[in-house]
Design an enzyme around this catalytic site. Structure first.
Site, PDB file in Angstrom:
ATOM      1  N   CYS A 152       0.836  -1.202   0.000  1.00  0.00           N
ATOM      2  CA  CYS A 152       0.000   0.000   0.000  1.00  0.00           C
ATOM      3  C   CYS A 152       0.871   1.253   0.000  1.00  0.00           C
ATOM      4  O   CYS A 152       1.332   1.687   1.058  1.00  0.00           O
ATOM      5  CB  CYS A 152      -0.943   0.006   1.207  1.00  0.00           C
ATOM      6  SG  CYS A 152      -2.060   1.430   1.254  1.00  0.00           S
ATOM      7  N   CYS A 155      -0.587   4.197   1.929  1.00  0.00           N
ATOM      8  CA  CYS A 155      -0.490   4.027   3.388  1.00  0.00           C
ATOM      9  C   CYS A 155       0.947   4.220   3.881  1.00  0.00           C
ATOM     10  O   CYS A 155       1.201   4.941   4.848  1.00  0.00           O
ATOM     11  CB  CYS A 155      -0.956   2.637   3.799  1.00  0.00           C
ATOM     12  SG  CYS A 155      -2.625   2.190   3.316  1.00  0.00           S
ATOM     13  N   ASP A 156       1.887   3.565   3.204  1.00  0.00           N
ATOM     14  CA  ASP A 156       3.245   3.446   3.729  1.00  0.00           C
ATOM     15  C   ASP A 156       4.300   4.257   2.995  1.00  0.00           C
ATOM     16  O   ASP A 156       5.427   4.383   3.477  1.00  0.00           O
ATOM     17  CB  ASP A 156       3.673   1.968   3.698  1.00  0.00           C
ATOM     18  CG  ASP A 156       2.770   1.085   4.538  1.00  0.00           C
ATOM     19  OD1 ASP A 156       2.223   1.588   5.526  1.00  0.00           O
ATOM     20  OD2 ASP A 156       2.605  -0.099   4.185  1.00  0.00           O
TER      21      ASP A 156
END
Length: 323
Positions: A152, A155-156
């Site tokens: 992701c 996200c990251d």
């Protein structure tokens, strides 16, 4: 003793003959958002989920969930569950640890059957079961998941600012991930297994024009190495074996929508997503909605999934009370 058996039987019959206004399947951002809004609108709802949080519980840190600067994936799942239970009141029955095996039409709307043999009746259904990312299956991949290997970028990605990173894949998702990473990574190297990049030409041309971007074709990932975190991605191409020094590996090799339990109910698209009207989340089946990563929507992120679920919930309420 007789009273206990009679009371238990009464509860069983009540559960069996209860007809809910709405059944929500899934406990990720889409399912929880719908559950909270269903409670606010006092719809008699049942929410069925195996776990809370969806794919993001595997993330080291989520930095794009509005209202939070950064939150670990497991904590994200807990907060979603807490919000739902706080809002549920007498409107939303929560069945956690249950897996829906089949959804089918019934005289009352829909019948849902779970893996443990329970059945529920509902006038409408919202599918919010998301999808699962295809995992990288090479030596070291499992060991370094969440230790440099991630699925992701939204996200990251910021966690890898200033580092050399790799993206595995050659479709639109891989190139969109690369585009995001180029905002903060030192360099991005994309490895594509074949000779043809499957992303649309405009996207490929734009992303590859960035000075810090490299694409390697016919590159087959072979092994992930590291210490506490990823340090090296080993791959083969037409010239032999190579070692790529990276601090992060972003895997974009496809999604597996969790939709198999409605395969006999609705026509899925070629990659098993549920086709929906993007304005409402409605499907071709009256009374059936879907939101989030299980649908054929263009973009799949937590905030989008939650918003689409709320939009679907608003439409469901009108369907039930204004038709």
């Amino acid at each position: 003793m007789v009273f206990y058996i009679g009371y238990s039987y009464f509860i069983l019959l009540t559960s069996y003959f209860m007809i809910y206004d709405l059944a929500i399947i899934g406990g990720g951002p889409a399912g929880i958002a719908a559950g909270v809004y269903a409670a606010r609108k006092h719809l008699k709802t049942i929410l069925i989920t195996e776990t809370f949080g969806g794919q993001s519980t595997d993330s080291m840190g989520i930095e794009n969930w509005i209202g939070w600067k950064s939150i670990p994936g497991p904590e994200f799942g807990k907060l979603l569950e807490e919000h739902l239970r706080f809002a549920a009141g007498e409107s939303v029955d929560i069945k956690s640890g249950e897996k829906v095996e089949k959804v089918e039409k019934s005289d009352n709307g829909f019948k849902l059957t779970t893996a443990n043999g329970a059945t529920y009746q509902a006038k409408t259904v919202l599918v919010a079961t998301g999808s699962q990312r295809k995992k990288l299956e090479i030596p070291g991949a499992k060991e370094f998941e969440n230790k440099g290997i991630t699925y992701c970028a939204s996200c990251d990605g910021p966690l890898f600012a200033g580092q050399d990173v790799a993206v595995i894949g050659g479709g639109n998702a891989a190139f969109e991930t690369a585009a995001q990473l180029l905002s903060y990574a030192k360099s991005v190297t994309l490895l594509n297994r074949g000779d043809i990049l499957r992303a649309d030409e405009t996207t490929v041309e734009k992303v590859l024009s960035h000075p810090n971007m490299t694409a390697i074709k016919n590159a087959k990932p072979k092994e992930v190495r590291g210490d506490k975190f990823v340090t090296t991605l080993v791959y083969d191409d037409t010239s032999g074996e190579h070692e790529l020094k990276v601090g992060g590996i972003f895997v974009e090799i496809g999604l597996l929508p969790t939709t198999w339990f409605v395969e006999e109910l609705i026509n899925l698209n070629p990659i098993k997503q549920i086709p929906v009207d993007p304005r409402t989340g409605r499907t071709e089946i009256p009374g059936l909605w879907a939101a989030g990563d299980s649908t054929d929507g263009f973009y799949h992120q937590n905030n989008i999934a939650a918003g689409d679920a709320v939009k679907a919930l608003e439409d469901i309420y009108l369907y039930l009370h204004a038709r």
